[in-house]
Design a protein around this motif. Sequence first.
Motif, PDB file in Angstrom:
ATOM      1  N   ARG A 126      95.176  41.623  61.785  1.00 34.09           N
ATOM      2  CA  ARG A 126      96.606  41.643  61.241  1.00 34.09           C
ATOM      3  C   ARG A 126      96.663  40.745  59.828  1.00 34.09           C
ATOM      4  O   ARG A 126      97.314  41.379  58.970  1.00 34.09           O
ATOM      5  CB  ARG A 126      97.572  40.952  62.384  1.00 34.09           C
ATOM      6  N   SER A 127      95.995  39.797  59.885  1.00 31.30           N
ATOM      7  CA  SER A 127      95.995  39.036  58.588  1.00 31.30           C
ATOM      8  C   SER A 127      95.493  39.914  57.534  1.00 31.30           C
ATOM      9  O   SER A 127      96.031  39.679  56.431  1.00 31.30           O
ATOM     10  CB  SER A 127      95.042  37.806  58.745  1.00 31.30           C
ATOM     11  N   THR A 128      94.263  40.726  57.714  1.00 25.73           N
ATOM     12  CA  THR A 128      93.661  41.508  56.738  1.00 25.73           C
ATOM     13  C   THR A 128      94.677  42.460  56.273  1.00 25.73           C
ATOM     14  O   THR A 128      94.919  42.666  55.209  1.00 25.73           O
ATOM     15  CB  THR A 128      92.487  41.927  57.269  1.00 25.73           C
ATOM     16  N   ILE A 129      95.391  43.118  57.244  1.00 27.16           N
ATOM     17  CA  ILE A 129      96.183  44.254  56.861  1.00 27.16           C
ATOM     18  C   ILE A 129      97.424  43.653  55.971  1.00 27.16           C
ATOM     19  O   ILE A 129      97.808  44.472  54.884  1.00 27.16           O
ATOM     20  CB  ILE A 129      96.660  45.106  57.978  1.00 27.16           C
ATOM     21  N   LEU A 130      98.057  42.583  56.550  1.00 30.54           N
ATOM     22  CA  LEU A 130      99.035  42.250  55.815  1.00 30.54           C
ATOM     23  C   LEU A 130      98.812  41.633  54.465  1.00 30.54           C
ATOM     24  O   LEU A 130      99.372  41.888  53.490  1.00 30.54           O
ATOM     25  CB  LEU A 130      99.603  41.007  56.539  1.00 30.54           C
ATOM     26  N   SER A 131      97.490  40.900  54.385  1.00 30.23           N
ATOM     27  CA  SER A 131      96.913  40.639  52.853  1.00 30.23           C
ATOM     28  C   SER A 131      96.791  41.895  51.807  1.00 30.23           C
ATOM     29  O   SER A 131      97.219  41.864  50.877  1.00 30.23           O
ATOM     30  CB  SER A 131      95.573  39.932  53.050  1.00 30.23           C
ATOM     31  N   ILE A 132      96.483  43.210  52.416  1.00 34.75           N
ATOM     32  CA  ILE A 132      96.465  44.142  51.692  1.00 34.75           C
ATOM     33  C   ILE A 132      97.625  44.569  50.768  1.00 34.75           C
ATOM     34  O   ILE A 132      97.876  44.889  49.683  1.00 34.75           O
ATOM     35  CB  ILE A 132      95.942  45.577  52.468  1.00 34.75           C
ATOM     36  N   PHE A 133      98.961  44.164  51.686  1.00 31.92           N
ATOM     37  CA  PHE A 133     100.189  44.487  51.238  1.00 31.92           C
ATOM     38  C   PHE A 133     100.817  43.141  50.505  1.00 31.92           C
ATOM     39  O   PHE A 133     101.892  43.163  50.486  1.00 31.92           O
ATOM     40  CB  PHE A 133     101.096  45.150  52.217  1.00 31.92           C
ATOM     41  N   GLY A 134      99.985  42.322  50.335  1.00 29.07           N
ATOM     42  CA  GLY A 134     100.495  41.131  49.697  1.00 29.07           C
ATOM     43  C   GLY A 134     101.750  40.164  50.445  1.00 29.07           C
ATOM     44  O   GLY A 134     102.277  39.579  49.980  1.00 29.07           O
ATOM     45  N   LYS A 135     101.201  40.088  51.957  1.00 26.99           N
ATOM     46  CA  LYS A 135     102.159  39.276  52.702  1.00 26.99           C
ATOM     47  C   LYS A 135     101.470  38.456  53.480  1.00 26.99           C
ATOM     48  O   LYS A 135     100.290  38.469  53.684  1.00 26.99           O
ATOM     49  CB  LYS A 135     102.844  40.255  53.782  1.00 26.99           C
TER      50      LYS A 135
END
Length: 135
Positions: A126-135
Amino acid sequence: MANKLGPHAASGLAVYIDRRILELRYKKTQREIATAAGFTNPNMLTMLKQGHSKLPIDRVATLAAALEVDSKYMLRLALAQHGNETMLRVYDEVLGTVVSQHEVGWLTLLREASDNSDPAVTTRARSTILSIFGK
């Protein structure tokens, strides 16, 4: 104040249209998009992206094609913009979770990366995916 934003400027649809017009600017003008969508007034796109007007439901398919986006996704955004909670609920009940063409690409990549192992959403993932979108 001609550039003042309208009452629907914060809607997901207005933001989506504005972003997509910017993404297409290298290959289509706003006038070309409006014409392809069947709008007789090319300023209609400005009115939509600034939130001065709602997208007529009967124009969803033609605008989606002109913007080269998924019409099912755009219909959901248009229903939400119209504030038609009943239609939105029926839409979700009949179609279930609508997955756009781009989301299908993400799912395909996820399956490829996981060797079709049906991975659970972990805190790390979840953290990895959110970081892709700058969140």
